[in-house]
Design a protein around this motif. Sequence first.
Motif, PDB file in Angstrom:
ATOM      1  N   CYS A  66      57.058  11.864  43.556  1.00 43.08           N
ATOM      2  CA  CYS A  66      55.955  12.017  44.495  1.00 43.08           C
ATOM      3  C   CYS A  66      56.223  13.231  45.396  1.00 43.08           C
ATOM      4  O   CYS A  66      57.352  13.427  45.859  1.00 43.08           O
ATOM      5  CB  CYS A  66      55.845  10.754  45.333  1.00 43.08           C
ATOM      6  SG  CYS A  66      54.563  10.853  46.590  1.00 43.08           S
ATOM      7  N   HIS A  68      55.645  13.546  48.318  1.00 41.66           N
ATOM      8  CA  HIS A  68      55.957  13.107  49.677  1.00 41.66           C
ATOM      9  C   HIS A  68      57.456  12.833  49.794  1.00 41.66           C
ATOM     10  O   HIS A  68      58.176  13.624  50.386  1.00 41.66           O
ATOM     11  CB  HIS A  68      55.130  11.860  50.011  1.00 41.66           C
ATOM     12  CG  HIS A  68      55.363  11.311  51.386  1.00 41.66           C
ATOM     13  ND1 HIS A  68      55.564   9.970  51.619  1.00 41.66           N
ATOM     14  CD2 HIS A  68      55.433  11.919  52.598  1.00 41.66           C
ATOM     15  CE1 HIS A  68      55.726   9.773  52.921  1.00 41.66           C
ATOM     16  NE2 HIS A  68      55.651  10.943  53.536  1.00 41.66           N
ATOM     17  N   MET A  69      57.939  11.738  49.211  1.00 45.08           N
ATOM     18  CA  MET A  69      59.360  11.394  49.345  1.00 45.08           C
ATOM     19  C   MET A  69      59.979  11.033  48.004  1.00 45.08           C
ATOM     20  O   MET A  69      60.892  10.200  47.938  1.00 45.08           O
ATOM     21  CB  MET A  69      59.553  10.263  50.348  1.00 45.08           C
ATOM     22  CG  MET A  69      59.338  10.671  51.789  1.00 45.08           C
ATOM     23  SD  MET A  69      59.691   9.300  52.902  1.00 45.08           S
ATOM     24  CE  MET A  69      59.380  10.072  54.492  1.00 45.08           C
ATOM     25  N   ALA A  71      59.215   9.356  45.229  1.00 47.11           N
ATOM     26  CA  ALA A  71      59.111   8.126  44.441  1.00 47.11           C
ATOM     27  C   ALA A  71      58.575   8.451  43.039  1.00 47.11           C
ATOM     28  O   ALA A  71      57.836   9.423  42.861  1.00 47.11           O
ATOM     29  CB  ALA A  71      58.173   7.137  45.137  1.00 47.11           C
ATOM     30  N   CYS A  85      50.706   6.675  44.482  1.00 49.86           N
ATOM     31  CA  CYS A  85      52.154   6.507  44.577  1.00 49.86           C
ATOM     32  C   CYS A  85      52.495   5.052  44.898  1.00 49.86           C
ATOM     33  O   CYS A  85      51.860   4.446  45.767  1.00 49.86           O
ATOM     34  CB  CYS A  85      52.700   7.432  45.660  1.00 49.86           C
ATOM     35  SG  CYS A  85      54.472   7.206  45.914  1.00 49.86           S
ATOM     36  N   LEU A  87      55.036   3.927  46.473  1.00 52.26           N
ATOM     37  CA  LEU A  87      55.881   3.690  47.652  1.00 52.26           C
ATOM     38  C   LEU A  87      55.105   3.632  48.965  1.00 52.26           C
ATOM     39  O   LEU A  87      55.215   2.671  49.710  1.00 52.26           O
ATOM     40  CB  LEU A  87      56.978   4.764  47.720  1.00 52.26           C
ATOM     41  CG  LEU A  87      58.109   4.505  48.697  1.00 52.26           C
ATOM     42  CD1 LEU A  87      58.730   3.128  48.488  1.00 52.26           C
ATOM     43  CD2 LEU A  87      59.187   5.574  48.576  1.00 52.26           C
ATOM     44  N   HIS A  88      54.298   4.671  49.269  1.00 45.82           N
ATOM     45  CA  HIS A  88      53.567   4.681  50.554  1.00 45.82           C
ATOM     46  C   HIS A  88      52.076   4.854  50.351  1.00 45.82           C
ATOM     47  O   HIS A  88      51.364   5.258  51.276  1.00 45.82           O
ATOM     48  CB  HIS A  88      54.063   5.826  51.457  1.00 45.82           C
ATOM     49  CG  HIS A  88      55.541   5.871  51.660  1.00 45.82           C
ATOM     50  ND1 HIS A  88      56.315   6.923  51.256  1.00 45.82           N
ATOM     51  CD2 HIS A  88      56.381   4.976  52.239  1.00 45.82           C
ATOM     52  CE1 HIS A  88      57.591   6.685  51.573  1.00 45.82           C
ATOM     53  NE2 HIS A  88      57.645   5.511  52.169  1.00 45.82           N
ATOM     54  N   GLY A  90      50.296   7.076  48.971  1.00 47.30           N
ATOM     55  CA  GLY A  90      49.685   8.399  48.867  1.00 47.30           C
ATOM     56  C   GLY A  90      48.934   8.501  47.548  1.00 47.30           C
ATOM     57  O   GLY A  90      49.230   7.777  46.585  1.00 47.30           O
ATOM     58  N   PRO A 103      50.008   9.646  52.630  1.00 48.12           N
ATOM     59  CA  PRO A 103      50.913   8.491  52.604  1.00 48.12           C
ATOM     60  C   PRO A 103      50.824   7.711  53.909  1.00 48.12           C
ATOM     61  O   PRO A 103      50.545   8.282  54.963  1.00 48.12           O
ATOM     62  CB  PRO A 103      52.302   9.132  52.451  1.00 48.12           C
ATOM     63  CG  PRO A 103      52.045  10.526  52.002  1.00 48.12           C
ATOM     64  CD  PRO A 103      50.683  10.910  52.482  1.00 48.12           C
TER      65      PRO A 103
HETATM   66  S1  FES Z   1      56.880   8.700  48.335  1.00 51.22           S
HETATM   67 FE1  FES Z   1      54.879   8.771  47.546  1.00 51.22          FE
HETATM   68  S2  FES Z   1      53.557   8.495  49.204  1.00 51.22           S
HETATM   69 FE2  FES Z   1      55.557   8.457  50.004  1.00 51.22          FE
END
Ligand code: FES
Length: 164
Positions: A66, A68-69, A71, A85, A87-88, A90, A103
């Motif tokens: 991802c 973002h972070m 995932a 995603c 995880l959060h 997004g 996210p």
């Molecule tokens: S890791 Fe994907 S939205 Fe945060």
Amino acid sequence: MTTAAGPTIAPIPSGLTAIGAADAAFLPALPVSDLAPGAMARVSFADLDVLLAHTSEGIVAIDDRCPHMSAPLSIGLLEGCLVDCPLHNGQFDLRTGEATRMPTTGGLDADGTYHPVWTPEGKDPKPDPPGVKAEARRFTRVRRIRFYPVRLVEGVVEVAVPVA
Ligand code: FES
């Protein structure tokens, strides 16, 4: 997308080819029969994890991280060209490489615009917790997705990846 001639390859958005991929050799990834329309799969080349997604515009290959972070998007949800995603929450558009839903942890748009932590509708805005965790959130940039060239050769999906 699948036409009468079979599955198609979606175009890579301008400027979003992964570094080194334009000159990389194509490597076999998986039989196209293993990637039905709407399906996603992770394929690893050495330590590079690639997401293959059979979107409504055709097959695409991106990092299975991802923006973002990091995932794995391969265990998220794909609807049309939008991948969620796990995880959060997004959401990203595989036609453009853009985030279409921030996210829930907040962060920065690709252009640096700040988004606060997500709050359910009707609730008071959730403040960032104090400390380094909040700083980490504030500095987390949601980057644009990078794509790898894809081709189909005799029923096999091949991806150009810059690995030895
Ligand atoms: S890791 Fe994907 S939205 Fe945060």
